[in-house]
Scaffold this motif. Structure first.
Motif, PDB file in Angstrom:
ATOM      1  N   SER A 170       0.823  -1.206   0.000  1.00 32.53           N
ATOM      2  CA  SER A 170       0.000   0.000   0.000  1.00 32.53           C
ATOM      3  C   SER A 170       0.862   1.263   0.000  1.00 32.53           C
ATOM      4  O   SER A 170       0.335   2.374  -0.051  1.00 32.53           O
ATOM      5  N   GLY A 171       2.185   1.064   0.079  1.00 34.98           N
ATOM      6  CA  GLY A 171       3.104   2.193   0.099  1.00 34.98           C
ATOM      7  C   GLY A 171       3.482   2.644   1.495  1.00 34.98           C
ATOM      8  O   GLY A 171       4.109   3.686   1.674  1.00 34.98           O
ATOM      9  N   ASN A 172       3.160   1.824   2.472  1.00 35.55           N
ATOM     10  CA  ASN A 172       3.374   2.152   3.881  1.00 35.55           C
ATOM     11  C   ASN A 172       4.503   1.270   4.419  1.00 35.55           C
ATOM     12  O   ASN A 172       4.396   0.044   4.408  1.00 35.55           O
ATOM     13  N   LEU A 173       5.563   1.888   4.922  1.00 38.14           N
ATOM     14  CA  LEU A 173       6.727   1.125   5.383  1.00 38.14           C
ATOM     15  C   LEU A 173       6.771   0.951   6.895  1.00 38.14           C
ATOM     16  O   LEU A 173       7.785   0.518   7.436  1.00 38.14           O
ATOM     17  N   LEU A 174       5.682   1.278   7.586  1.00 40.90           N
ATOM     18  CA  LEU A 174       5.704   1.194   9.050  1.00 40.90           C
ATOM     19  C   LEU A 174       5.877  -0.235   9.553  1.00 40.90           C
ATOM     20  O   LEU A 174       6.331  -0.444  10.673  1.00 40.90           O
ATOM     21  N   ALA A 175       5.512  -1.223   8.745  1.00 43.01           N
ATOM     22  CA  ALA A 175       5.719  -2.625   9.127  1.00 43.01           C
ATOM     23  C   ALA A 175       6.928  -3.226   8.423  1.00 43.01           C
ATOM     24  O   ALA A 175       7.156  -4.430   8.496  1.00 43.01           O
ATOM     25  N   GLY A 176       7.683  -2.404   7.720  1.00 40.40           N
ATOM     26  CA  GLY A 176       8.889  -2.869   7.053  1.00 40.40           C
ATOM     27  C   GLY A 176       8.651  -3.316   5.621  1.00 40.40           C
ATOM     28  O   GLY A 176       7.555  -3.167   5.075  1.00 40.40           O
ATOM     29  N   TYR A 177       9.685  -3.876   5.035  1.00 41.82           N
ATOM     30  CA  TYR A 177       9.623  -4.364   3.661  1.00 41.82           C
ATOM     31  C   TYR A 177       9.040  -5.771   3.626  1.00 41.82           C
ATOM     32  O   TYR A 177       9.111  -6.522   4.592  1.00 41.82           O
ATOM     33  N   SER A 178       8.471  -6.130   2.487  1.00 39.77           N
ATOM     34  CA  SER A 178       7.859  -7.451   2.364  1.00 39.77           C
ATOM     35  C   SER A 178       7.893  -7.885   0.910  1.00 39.77           C
ATOM     36  O   SER A 178       8.023  -7.063   0.007  1.00 39.77           O
ATOM     37  N   ILE A 179       7.758  -9.182   0.726  1.00 39.04           N
ATOM     38  CA  ILE A 179       7.623  -9.728  -0.620  1.00 39.04           C
ATOM     39  C   ILE A 179       6.405 -10.641  -0.647  1.00 39.04           C
ATOM     40  O   ILE A 179       5.888 -11.042   0.393  1.00 39.04           O
ATOM     41  N   ASP A 180       5.939 -10.946  -1.824  1.00 37.89           N
ATOM     42  CA  ASP A 180       4.846 -11.898  -1.999  1.00 37.89           C
ATOM     43  C   ASP A 180       5.470 -13.270  -2.238  1.00 37.89           C
ATOM     44  O   ASP A 180       5.990 -13.555  -3.305  1.00 37.89           O
ATOM     45  N   PHE A 181       5.441 -14.122  -1.218  1.00 36.50           N
ATOM     46  CA  PHE A 181       6.066 -15.442  -1.333  1.00 36.50           C
ATOM     47  C   PHE A 181       5.459 -16.250  -2.470  1.00 36.50           C
ATOM     48  O   PHE A 181       6.135 -17.033  -3.120  1.00 36.50           O
ATOM     49  N   GLY A 182       4.174 -16.059  -2.678  1.00 34.19           N
ATOM     50  CA  GLY A 182       3.492 -16.835  -3.695  1.00 34.19           C
ATOM     51  C   GLY A 182       4.013 -16.565  -5.084  1.00 34.19           C
ATOM     52  O   GLY A 182       3.995 -17.430  -5.956  1.00 34.19           O
ATOM     53  N   GLU A 183       4.503 -15.333  -5.316  1.00 36.81           N
ATOM     54  CA  GLU A 183       4.973 -14.963  -6.644  1.00 36.81           C
ATOM     55  C   GLU A 183       6.489 -15.038  -6.781  1.00 36.81           C
ATOM     56  O   GLU A 183       7.000 -15.367  -7.834  1.00 36.81           O
ATOM     57  N   LYS A 184       7.212 -14.714  -5.685  1.00 38.63           N
ATOM     58  CA  LYS A 184       8.651 -14.536  -5.814  1.00 38.63           C
ATOM     59  C   LYS A 184       9.477 -15.532  -5.018  1.00 38.63           C
ATOM     60  O   LYS A 184      10.700 -15.495  -5.081  1.00 38.63           O
ATOM     61  N   GLY A 185       8.825 -16.390  -4.248  1.00 40.27           N
ATOM     62  CA  GLY A 185       9.596 -17.346  -3.483  1.00 40.27           C
ATOM     63  C   GLY A 185      10.265 -16.704  -2.291  1.00 40.27           C
ATOM     64  O   GLY A 185       9.919 -15.609  -1.868  1.00 40.27           O
ATOM     65  N   PHE A 186      11.275 -17.368  -1.747  1.00 43.15           N
ATOM     66  CA  PHE A 186      11.873 -16.926  -0.499  1.00 43.15           C
ATOM     67  C   PHE A 186      12.942 -15.870  -0.704  1.00 43.15           C
ATOM     68  O   PHE A 186      13.750 -15.938  -1.603  1.00 43.15           O
ATOM     69  N   ALA A 187      12.925 -14.896   0.199  1.00 46.08           N
ATOM     70  CA  ALA A 187      14.019 -13.938   0.322  1.00 46.08           C
ATOM     71  C   ALA A 187      13.905 -13.319   1.696  1.00 46.08           C
ATOM     72  O   ALA A 187      12.817 -12.951   2.126  1.00 46.08           O
ATOM     73  N   GLY A 188      14.989 -13.222   2.423  1.00 45.75           N
ATOM     74  CA  GLY A 188      14.946 -12.503   3.689  1.00 45.75           C
ATOM     75  C   GLY A 188      15.053 -13.416   4.893  1.00 45.75           C
ATOM     76  O   GLY A 188      15.987 -14.192   5.006  1.00 45.75           O
ATOM     77  N   ILE A 189      14.117 -13.311   5.814  1.00 51.64           N
ATOM     78  CA  ILE A 189      14.219 -13.939   7.125  1.00 51.64           C
ATOM     79  C   ILE A 189      14.284 -15.459   6.999  1.00 51.64           C
ATOM     80  O   ILE A 189      13.451 -16.081   6.355  1.00 51.64           O
ATOM     81  N   LYS A 190      15.270 -16.035   7.660  1.00 56.84           N
ATOM     82  CA  LYS A 190      15.517 -17.469   7.542  1.00 56.84           C
ATOM     83  C   LYS A 190      14.308 -18.303   7.935  1.00 56.84           C
ATOM     84  O   LYS A 190      13.991 -19.315   7.284  1.00 56.84           O
ATOM     85  N   ASP A 191      13.620 -17.903   9.003  1.00 61.61           N
ATOM     86  CA  ASP A 191      12.469 -18.681   9.477  1.00 61.61           C
ATOM     87  C   ASP A 191      11.441 -18.923   8.385  1.00 61.61           C
ATOM     88  O   ASP A 191      10.749 -19.943   8.382  1.00 61.61           O
ATOM     89  N   TYR A 192      11.324 -17.978   7.455  1.00 62.41           N
ATOM     90  CA  TYR A 192      10.249 -18.077   6.475  1.00 62.41           C
ATOM     91  C   TYR A 192      10.534 -19.097   5.377  1.00 62.41           C
ATOM     92  O   TYR A 192       9.663 -19.385   4.568  1.00 62.41           O
ATOM     93  N   GLN A 193      11.738 -19.685   5.373  1.00 59.06           N
ATOM     94  CA  GLN A 193      11.976 -20.811   4.473  1.00 59.06           C
ATOM     95  C   GLN A 193      10.989 -21.937   4.786  1.00 59.06           C
ATOM     96  O   GLN A 193      10.534 -22.647   3.895  1.00 59.06           O
ATOM     97  N   LEU A 194      10.669 -22.080   6.076  1.00 55.28           N
ATOM     98  CA  LEU A 194       9.704 -23.085   6.513  1.00 55.28           C
ATOM     99  C   LEU A 194       8.354 -22.835   5.867  1.00 55.28           C
ATOM    100  O   LEU A 194       7.698 -23.756   5.374  1.00 55.28           O
ATOM    101  N   LEU A 195       7.947 -21.584   5.833  1.00 49.99           N
ATOM    102  CA  LEU A 195       6.655 -21.237   5.253  1.00 49.99           C
ATOM    103  C   LEU A 195       6.647 -21.476   3.751  1.00 49.99           C
ATOM    104  O   LEU A 195       5.687 -21.999   3.194  1.00 49.99           O
TER     105      LEU A 195
END
Length: 390
Positions: free
Chosen positions: A355-380
């Motif tokens: 939405s253009g709001n960075l108050l919760a930080g950066y994010s990616i759409d796992f469904g489209e781009k796969g994993f990047a970033g926090i190690k824990d989310y490899q599990l997801l």
């Protein structure tokens, strides 16, 4: 909300929606676990820390309030306790982007994000259903506050009144006095309640959520009015008895969707018919002036099912998770809760970010781009690829 609604009332809603006694216990356990699944708990069971759905008081005292720390706080509290209503909400001209982004995180009911939350839980099992019910219920209790530290958004002032029914269809206003004394219980007889300590610093932890309004949003019986800082100090009336009954009936409706009895979950829709037979009893519980309604909800739930509702026990599923082999942990009850929690946090964070709001930080759409970033989310991502989905 408190354990009385998240645990016992959620059990009642699940049972009325058609779940068995055992299934209802698992749903309400998960709903209550959202308030206790902290990094401290996750560290104890050696689980991914990114699955944290809350922060304990001691954790909050040590929380960073720099940019990264504030983003971490916002991801947790906006995802699970103060679901944003309108990420593109209009504000008056001339408003700074900084203020606008905070304003857009204000929680309210029947949002697009609520629909996304319930849809996300579909097909993910009972732990995911419980998480969704916690979030849904909190949208009613926590409306008009935001899950990010902000004096501008969450502060209150001296104009804060409890509205007591006068027996003639109207109300008598009693001014509430707040104190900062965490060890003392709220005193209903003298209308004295505990709230967070005033801090003029915009990003102080004391200015997170409804801390400045104390526990009033968590009490089903109370009606109050106040002047929110974000609303140009226009009076807001909060009718908790009405809101909590709406929350209860919306939970039944959402759970009927999750059990497969209805085809779609839609906003502003409630299971009035399923609750109607018990409406008077439910409203009596909700409107009873007490600090904790657990005993009354427990009694109602046991009357519904004819079964004992065991007290909430945080350790109930710990040994199953801890003793499972690493490859099997995700199939345990807590493993499924962890996956569902990370999926929810990922979804909300991504919606805020896009939405253009960075108050919760950066994010990616796992469904489209796969994993990047926090190690824990490899599990997801691994489970997304297997069909878990986010």
């Amino acid at each position: 909300m408190q354990e009385d609604f998240h645990y016992y009332a959620t059990y009642c809603a699940a049972y009325l929606a058609g779940f068995t006694h055992e299934e209802s216990l698992d749903i309400c356990y998960s709903a209550q676990l959202v308030d206790l699944c902290s990094r401290t708990f996750l560290s104890k069971i050696k689980a991914p820390l990114s699955a944290a759905t809350t922060q304990l008081q001691l954790e909050m005292m040590e929380a960073r309030t720099d940019l990264v720390g504030l983003q971490d706080i916002t991801r947790i509290w906006s995802s699970f306790h103060f679901l944003p209503y309108d990420l593109f909400a209009e504000v008056k001209k001339g408003t700074s982007k900084r203020y606008k982004n905070k304003y857009r995180l204000i929680c309210d009911t029947n949002s697009d994000l609520l629909v996304d939350t319930v849809h996300l839980a579909a097909g993910k099992g009972l732990p995911a259903a419980g998480i969704a019910m916690h979030i849904l219920a909190d949208t009613w209790a926590h409306r008009y506050f935001a899950g990010t530290p902000s004096l501008v958004i969450n502060n209150t002032n001296y104009y804060f009144y409890e509205m007591l029914p006068d027996g003639q269809g109207g109300f008598t206003d009693i001014q509430i006095s707040f104190r900062h004394s965490p060890s003392d219980p709220d005193d209903l007889d003298v209308y004295k309640y505990t709230n967070s300590l005033f801090q003029s610093k915009e990003h102080s932890i004391m200015n997170l959520g409804h801390g400045r309004a104390g526990h009033l949003p968590d009490y089903s019986f109370i009606r109050y009015k106040y002047l929110p800082a974000w609303g140009d100090y226009d009076e807001i009336i909060k009718d908790n008895p009405s809101d909590y009954y709406h929350a209860f009936c919306q939970m039944i409706y959402a759970l009927k969707y999750l059990i497969g009895d209805i085809a779609e979950f839609e906003k502003n829709t409630y299971a009035w018919n399923e609750a109607k037979l018990y409406e008077d009893e439910i409203k009596t519980i909700i409107e009873k002036r007490q600090l904790n309604a657990s005993a009354d909800w427990k009694g109602f739930g046991e009357k519904l099912s004819g079964q004992e509702i065991e007290p909430f026990d945080l350790t109930k599923y710990e040994s199953e998770y801890v003793n499972a082999e690493n490859d099997d942990k995700d199939e345990t009850f807590l493993g499924k809760f962890i996956l569902a929690a990370m999926a929810q946090k990922s979804m909300v964070t991504n919606k805020i970010y896009t939405s253009g709001n960075l108050l919760a930080g950066y994010s990616i759409d796992f469904g489209e781009k796969g994993f990047a970033g926090i190690k824990d989310y490899q599990l997801l991502v691994k489970h997304f690829q297997k069909g878990f989905g986010i």
